[in-house]
Design a protein around this motif. Structure first.
Motif, PDB file in Angstrom:
ATOM      1  N   ALA A 753      32.685 -60.146  51.576  1.00  0.00           N
ATOM      2  CA  ALA A 753      34.107 -60.026  51.212  1.00  0.00           C
ATOM      3  C   ALA A 753      34.769 -58.758  51.720  1.00  0.00           C
ATOM      4  CB  ALA A 753      34.246 -60.103  49.693  1.00  0.00           C
ATOM      5  N   GLY A 754      34.011 -57.726  52.070  1.00  0.00           N
ATOM      6  CA  GLY A 754      34.644 -56.478  52.501  1.00  0.00           C
ATOM      7  C   GLY A 754      33.723 -55.657  53.371  1.00  0.00           C
ATOM      8  N   GLU A 755      34.271 -54.501  53.862  1.00  0.00           N
ATOM      9  CA  GLU A 755      33.530 -53.690  54.825  1.00  0.00           C
ATOM     10  C   GLU A 755      32.255 -53.118  54.234  1.00  0.00           C
ATOM     11  OE1 GLU A 755      34.110 -49.722  57.617  1.00  0.00           O
ATOM     12  OE2 GLU A 755      35.896 -50.814  56.917  1.00  0.00           O
ATOM     13  N   ALA A 756      32.316 -52.687  52.975  1.00  0.00           N
ATOM     14  CA  ALA A 756      31.126 -52.097  52.365  1.00  0.00           C
ATOM     15  C   ALA A 756      29.994 -53.112  52.299  1.00  0.00           C
ATOM     16  CB  ALA A 756      31.466 -51.572  50.961  1.00  0.00           C
ATOM     17  N   GLY A 757      30.338 -54.310  51.874  1.00  0.00           N
ATOM     18  CA  GLY A 757      29.319 -55.357  51.806  1.00  0.00           C
ATOM     19  C   GLY A 757      28.786 -55.709  53.182  1.00  0.00           C
ATOM     20  N   LEU A 758      29.678 -55.650  54.213  1.00  0.00           N
ATOM     21  CA  LEU A 758      29.247 -55.965  55.573  1.00  0.00           C
ATOM     22  C   LEU A 758      28.259 -54.914  56.074  1.00  0.00           C
ATOM     23  CD1 LEU A 758      29.461 -57.631  58.165  1.00  0.00           C
ATOM     24  CD2 LEU A 758      31.485 -56.301  58.782  1.00  0.00           C
ATOM     25  N   ARG A 759      28.579 -53.628  55.856  1.00  0.00           N
ATOM     26  CA  ARG A 759      27.674 -52.579  56.327  1.00  0.00           C
ATOM     27  C   ARG A 759      26.325 -52.651  55.597  1.00  0.00           C
ATOM     28  NH1 ARG A 759      29.836 -48.721  59.606  1.00  0.00           N
ATOM     29  NH2 ARG A 759      32.115 -48.764  59.891  1.00  0.00           N
ATOM     30  N   ARG A 760      26.377 -52.959  54.308  1.00  0.00           N
ATOM     31  CA  ARG A 760      25.133 -53.094  53.562  1.00  0.00           C
ATOM     32  C   ARG A 760      24.289 -54.255  54.085  1.00  0.00           C
ATOM     33  NH1 ARG A 760      27.304 -52.735  49.114  1.00  0.00           N
ATOM     34  NH2 ARG A 760      27.612 -54.947  48.618  1.00  0.00           N
ATOM     35  N   ALA A 761      24.945 -55.398  54.348  1.00  0.00           N
ATOM     36  CA  ALA A 761      24.225 -56.562  54.886  1.00  0.00           C
ATOM     37  C   ALA A 761      23.655 -56.266  56.270  1.00  0.00           C
ATOM     38  CB  ALA A 761      25.160 -57.769  54.946  1.00  0.00           C
ATOM     39  N   TYR A 762      24.416 -55.519  57.074  1.00  0.00           N
ATOM     40  CA  TYR A 762      23.951 -55.181  58.424  1.00  0.00           C
ATOM     41  C   TYR A 762      22.695 -54.321  58.354  1.00  0.00           C
ATOM     42  CZ  TYR A 762      24.455 -54.398  63.450  1.00  0.00           C
ATOM     43  OH  TYR A 762      24.257 -54.380  64.802  1.00  0.00           O
ATOM     44  N   GLU A 773      19.334 -54.886  69.105  1.00  0.00           N
ATOM     45  CA  GLU A 773      19.175 -55.475  70.439  1.00  0.00           C
ATOM     46  C   GLU A 773      18.219 -56.666  70.436  1.00  0.00           C
ATOM     47  OE1 GLU A 773      16.793 -51.579  70.227  1.00  0.00           O
ATOM     48  OE2 GLU A 773      18.785 -52.328  69.656  1.00  0.00           O
ATOM     49  N   GLN A 774      17.333 -56.730  69.431  1.00  0.00           N
ATOM     50  CA  GLN A 774      16.461 -57.891  69.296  1.00  0.00           C
ATOM     51  C   GLN A 774      17.146 -59.032  68.547  1.00  0.00           C
ATOM     52  OE1 GLN A 774      13.306 -55.858  67.200  1.00  0.00           O
ATOM     53  NE2 GLN A 774      11.982 -55.866  69.033  1.00  0.00           N
ATOM     54  N   LEU A 775      17.942 -58.697  67.553  1.00  0.00           N
ATOM     55  CA  LEU A 775      18.581 -59.716  66.709  1.00  0.00           C
ATOM     56  C   LEU A 775      19.853 -60.268  67.314  1.00  0.00           C
ATOM     57  CD1 LEU A 775      18.178 -58.029  63.200  1.00  0.00           C
ATOM     58  CD2 LEU A 775      16.623 -59.568  64.381  1.00  0.00           C
ATOM     59  N   ARG A 776      20.550 -59.473  68.108  1.00  0.00           N
ATOM     60  CA  ARG A 776      21.839 -59.871  68.707  1.00  0.00           C
ATOM     61  C   ARG A 776      22.798 -60.407  67.638  1.00  0.00           C
ATOM     62  NH1 ARG A 776      20.014 -63.585  73.648  1.00  0.00           N
ATOM     63  NH2 ARG A 776      18.104 -63.867  72.449  1.00  0.00           N
ATOM     64  N   PRO A 777      23.182 -59.568  66.671  1.00  0.00           N
ATOM     65  CA  PRO A 777      24.041 -60.056  65.581  1.00  0.00           C
ATOM     66  C   PRO A 777      25.454 -60.384  66.053  1.00  0.00           C
ATOM     67  CG  PRO A 777      22.988 -57.940  65.044  1.00  0.00           C
ATOM     68  CD  PRO A 777      22.824 -58.151  66.505  1.00  0.00           C
ATOM     69  N   VAL A 778      26.094 -61.305  65.346  1.00  0.00           N
ATOM     70  CA  VAL A 778      27.503 -61.643  65.569  1.00  0.00           C
ATOM     71  C   VAL A 778      28.177 -61.760  64.203  1.00  0.00           C
ATOM     72  CG1 VAL A 778      27.094 -62.865  67.743  1.00  0.00           C
ATOM     73  CG2 VAL A 778      27.063 -64.129  65.581  1.00  0.00           C
ATOM     74  N   VAL A 779      29.497 -61.599  64.228  1.00  0.00           N
ATOM     75  CA  VAL A 779      30.318 -61.764  63.032  1.00  0.00           C
ATOM     76  C   VAL A 779      31.246 -62.945  63.249  1.00  0.00           C
ATOM     77  CG1 VAL A 779      32.074 -60.700  61.561  1.00  0.00           C
ATOM     78  CG2 VAL A 779      30.187 -59.325  62.454  1.00  0.00           C
ATOM     79  N   GLN A 780      31.379 -63.762  62.224  1.00  0.00           N
ATOM     80  CA  GLN A 780      32.191 -64.976  62.333  1.00  0.00           C
ATOM     81  C   GLN A 780      32.930 -65.188  61.021  1.00  0.00           C
ATOM     82  OE1 GLN A 780      29.978 -68.712  62.826  1.00  0.00           O
ATOM     83  NE2 GLN A 780      31.217 -69.113  64.636  1.00  0.00           N
ATOM     84  N   ALA A 781      34.189 -65.626  61.133  1.00  0.00           N
ATOM     85  CA  ALA A 781      34.961 -65.912  59.922  1.00  0.00           C
ATOM     86  C   ALA A 781      34.321 -67.076  59.174  1.00  0.00           C
ATOM     87  CB  ALA A 781      36.403 -66.255  60.281  1.00  0.00           C
TER      88      ALA A 781
END
Length: 915
Positions: A753-762, A773-781
């Motif tokens: 829901a927000g930036e803090a949660g995103l950084r924690r999940a990352y 570089e191994q996981l190649r993460p992406v963000v999607q709505a």
């Protein structure tokens, strides 16, 4: 760089073909070595045909002509010949021209074409077959149109062009008919080609099954051996034609006798031309025998001999076809035709089967013997029987072509260990099943198993379970065992098709009736309440009960269960019980009563005929009595129910195939997609590539499929910027191949829901699973909540394009809960795909959930089907996941793989397979 005269010989243009009368011939490019053949061919052509070809008297070819007609560059100038026994019987040539009719090179896309067919070979469909092959060659070389000048009196050649089904223009100029043909295959040209193929291949089998004269080669003078046994079968079976034997140990000048049959030392010394040879000689002698038979102008061979290697097998087939012959085997059991006009038993089995209306094809000789014995025990025989062994030439496809138009065959049974051309088999099966039931059991179904040696089949990437599902959709009744094959075939041959799944059950024992009731439920039938008769019910009681059951408008079929009465005690043996088998008169009366009841309801009361089957235990002689009256019987309720369920499936399929739906006319930017694919596809057929995410999105947008953007997140700051751009809530996903779409492994975090949660999940993601570089993460709505599904399209070299659908997740993969359809998919088939998986209830409001928007899902399926049908470069499409919400669908991931398609066999000229 090679000059035009030095271009490589195009081996892939060589082909074996079947002509209109069932004989075979070979098509190949003309080479400089063919000069003498060409001159000899031309000398055998009439002056009238020469005049039609050159528009003037042209008695002989000059040296310059011979060179021009035998030297080609295989691009701008191409010549093809049709040969039998190595001799030319027809030629065709094209020359590329410019808009003014002058010789030209690429990029000119028009060519002038001309044919010449030997007069004694006209009327066999030679020119029509040549037009297909020279047209396929021209398309391969970038030629899109043929131009032809034909004299008005040359009606046969004009008809060849006009009947081909291509788009064409016709005009009259300078005393000749000018024809222009567009070489792009049309629906009509493909239909014409398939109709000609059907007639030719059916005729080639019919010639084998109804020969006027047969020779057995390898018949020993003393009893023993396959050849002597086959000779005995032909004699004992009452073959209506002429019969001969050949034994190479005999005096070549003959004649002698073997088992009372005229015998000779060689086929060359037979007193007449025979049509069929049954060959039982050692494998090392086969080439000599086949060549002798070809020189004697036989029409076909049944090769019983075994121990033939794959390379030798191919060479034998090629040799036989070069002489105009078809070949059954090697390792064949043989063939049977029970028609009273033929009575052909060309097998080592002495007993001639009874006349019947079931066509039987097997690859295994042992299974063939068992099938014939099983049918005989059920009181029924085949119309025709072919056991093809390694099926190096004649295959199940050929028999389907024959049975499709055979008035003596009502049901077809097949035991297959391999399917050489699944794409063609599916097409033929669909057509045959629309006219008569086709029941198939297939061996070598499990992964890791393989057909026996010699049974060649092209490599397929599609699992056998998928192939079987596609065959069922084509109307094939796929059964699991040899027993089910016979059970189902007997019911379909003896009884009318059921109108529905509702089954009346009549019986004189509660236990057997209840077992029958349960068996019907297990097989998807809908049993009606049981009609219980007393244990001592007689023939009249059963007849009356059957009449009442058949009169019931709510009943589509009736199963009767019969057991003999059991006395309380046998004299002198206290406490011992055994069935009281009815006397023969009672058995005959019971069978008569059932037959009369079934006939009476249909004949006197005008009710539609309904299938009737009998389940009986310990009633010796009843099966035979019922079979004599056309009533199938079974020893267990489960076998009867399963056979009836297959009959219901066939009736349902025929009803549905009468209204197959349509391929909707969806908006698509086909030209834009074609340009994108032309740029993205590697030129070599064996080098495919995966499209980039950007290419994939652009291609899918051309077909109205929008993929939700996913932005790369190489670090937490990039992830935050991507989320700000897309808008919260978002999902964070890995795209590494080993973690993609694996939420169960922690590679997907949803509803952030927000930036803090995103950084924690990352941080959690990278700490647990690896570096960015191994996981190649992406963000999607985030997509609207719904059911995750997967849509896949694959192009299989053996089957064609297949569209598949299932729910997303490991459970569906583990349970193989996926539905499949061949492309192009109709609107009805798209709906069936969605409803065809076991987990489909999750899309339709399972346990009070709001139903998903399946109409929108079906449209996506249809758009993927259209994309693959329009563009053969597309090898694979995967949309994973496609989230189906109560309103609308969202495609969250997509991948496309492309490759140069090379030659498309489904659009090419007719040719026999070379295994």
């Amino acid at each position: 760089m090679p000059s035009p005269e030095e271009r490589a010989y195009p081996t892939h243009w060589e082909a074996d073909i079947v002509l209109r009368d069932g004989g075979t011939a070979q098509v190949r490019p003309i080479t400089p070595d063919d000069a003498e053949r060409l001159v000899s061919f031309y000398e055998q052509v009439s002056d009238e045909s020469k005049y039609y070809r050159f528009f003037a008297p042209y008695p002989r070819l000059s040296d310059r002509d011979v060179r021009r007609f035998t030297h080609h560059d295989y691009v701008d100038r191409v010549g093809l010949a049709v040969t039998i026994r190595g001799e030319f019987i027809a030629t065709v040539r094209y020359d590329r021209i410019d808009p003014h009719g002058r010789p030209a090179s690429e990029p000119a896309d028009e060519a002038e074409v001309a044919f010449l067919v030997r007069d004694d070979q006209q009327g066999r469909g030679v020119a029509s077959a040549l037009l297909e092959h020279i047209g396929a060659v021209a398309r391969e070389r970038g030629i899109r149109r043929f131009a032809a000048e034909v004299l008005p009196a040359n009606n046969k050649m004009i008809k060849v062009f006009t009947d081909a089904g291509y788009s064409q223009k016709r005009s009259f100029e300078d005393g000749s008919v000018h024809l222009t043909l567009d070489l792009e295959p049309t629906e009509r040209s493909l239909a014409v080609m398939q109709a000609r193929e059907q007639r030719a291949e059916a005729r080639s089998v019919a010639r084998l099954l109804a020969p006027g004269a047969v020779v057995v080669i390898g018949a020993s003078r003393s009893p023993g051996g396959a050849g002597r046994a086959a000779l005995g079968s032909l004699s004992a079976g009452g073959f209506t034609g002429r019969l001969y034997a050949v034994n190479h140990a005999l005096d070549p000048e003959g004649p002698a006798e073997v088992a009372g049959v005229p015998a000779y030392g060689s086929v060359r010394h037979l007193p007449e031309r025979v049509d069929l040879a049954v060959v039982a000689v050692p494998a090392e002698q086969l080439e000599h025998v086949v060549r002798e038979c070809g020189q004697a102008a036989l029409q076909g061979l049944v090769v019983l001999s075994e121990g033939v290697g794959r390379d030798e097998q191919r060479a034998l087939v090629r040799l036989a076809r070069s002489y105009g012959m078809r070949l059954i085997g090697p390792g064949a059991l043989g063939l049977i035709n029970t028609s009273p006009d033929v009575r052909l038993n060309a097998t080592p089995s002495i007993r001639m089967p009874a006349r019947g209306r079931i066509g039987v094809f097997t690859q295994s000789g042992a299974i063939g013997i068992a099938l014939l014995d099983g049918l005989d025990r059920r009181g029924i025989g085949p119309s025709s029987f072919v056991s093809a062994g390694n099926r190096a030439d004649v295959s199940g496809n050929d028999l389907l072509q024959h049975w499709d138009e055979d008035p003596d065959t009502d049901v077809a049974l097949m035991y297959l260990e391999s399917i050489g051309n699944p794409r063609k088999f599916t097409r033929l099966a669909r057509r045959t099943a629309a006219r008569k039931p086709l029941v198939v059991v297939k061996g070598a179904r499990q992964r890791g198993s393989a057909p026996p040696p010699g049974h060649a089949a092209p490599a397929s990437r599609t699992p056998d379970a998928t192939v079987q599902a596609l065959l069922r959709q084509a109307g094939v009744l796929m059964v699991d065992s040899f027993t089910e094959l016979i059970d189902t075939g007997v019911l379909l041959a003896d009884q009318p098709p059921p109108a529905g799944p509702h089954v009346g059950i009549v019986g004189n024992t509660d236990a057997m009736s209840l077992l029958t009731y349960d068996a019907c439920l297990n097989d998807g039938l809908r049993p009606r309440p049981v009609v219980a008769l007393p244990g001592g019910a007689g023939p009249g009681d059963f007849g009356r009960a059957l009449r009442e059951a058949l009169r019931d408008a709510a009943t589509d079929a009736v199963l009767l269960t019969l057991v003999p009465t059991v006395p309380a005690e046998l004299p002198g043996r206290t406490g011992t019980h055994q069935p009281d088998t009815p006397p023969d008169g009672h058995i005959e009366a019971l069978a008569d009563a059932l037959r009369e009841a079934a006939d009476a309801v249909a004949a006197h009361e005008g009710a539609p005929r309904k299938p009737v089957a009998v389940v009986h235990l310990a009633m010796e002689g009843l099966q035979k009595a019922l079979a004599a009256r056309g009533l199938p019987s079974y020893p267990t309720p489960e076998r009867a129910s399963r056979a009836l369920a297959e009959a219901v499936r066939h009736s349902r399929w025929r009803a549905e195939s009468g209204a197959p739906g349509k391929v909707p006319d969806l908006d698509a930017e086909e030209s834009a997609a074609a340009r994108l694919l032309d740029r993205a596809t590697p030129p070599a057929p064996d080098r495919g590539r995966a499209l980039t995410d950007e290419e994939t999105s652009r291609l899918l947008r051309c077909y109205g499929i929008h993929v939700r953007p996913a932005l790369a997140a190489p670090d937490a700051d990039a992830a935050a910027r991507a989320a700000d751009r897309l808008g919260y809530p978002v999902a964070l996903k890995t795209t590494a191949p080993h973690l993609r779409h694996r939420a169960d492994l922690g590679g997907v975090r949803l509803d952030i829901a927000g930036e803090a949660g995103l950084r924690r999940a990352y941080a959690e993601l990278t700490d647990v699973l690896g570096a960015p570089e191994q996981l190649r993460p992406v963000v999607q709505a985030m997509a609207p909540r719904g059911v995750g599904t997967v849509i896949r399209g694959t192009l299989d070299p053996a089957i064609g394009a297949v569209l598949s659908f299932g729910l997303a997740g490991t459970a569906s993969d583990l349970l193989e809960d996926t539905a499949h359809r061949l492309v192009p998919v109709t609107d009805k088939e798209a709906a069936a795909l969605v409803r065809g998986i076991r987990s489909a209830p999750l899309l339709f409001g399972w346990r009070g959930a709001e139903p998903s928007d399946t109409a929108a899902l079906e449209e996506v399926l249809l758009r993927v089907s259209l994309l693959m049908d329009d563009h053969p470069q597309v090898l694979a499409v995967e949309l994973d996941p496609v989230v189906v919400a109560p309103r609308g669908v969202t495609v969250l991931g997509a991948a496309v793989r492309v490759a140069d398609p090379g030659l498309r066999p489904d659009l090419g000229a007719r040719r026999l397979p070379a295994y």
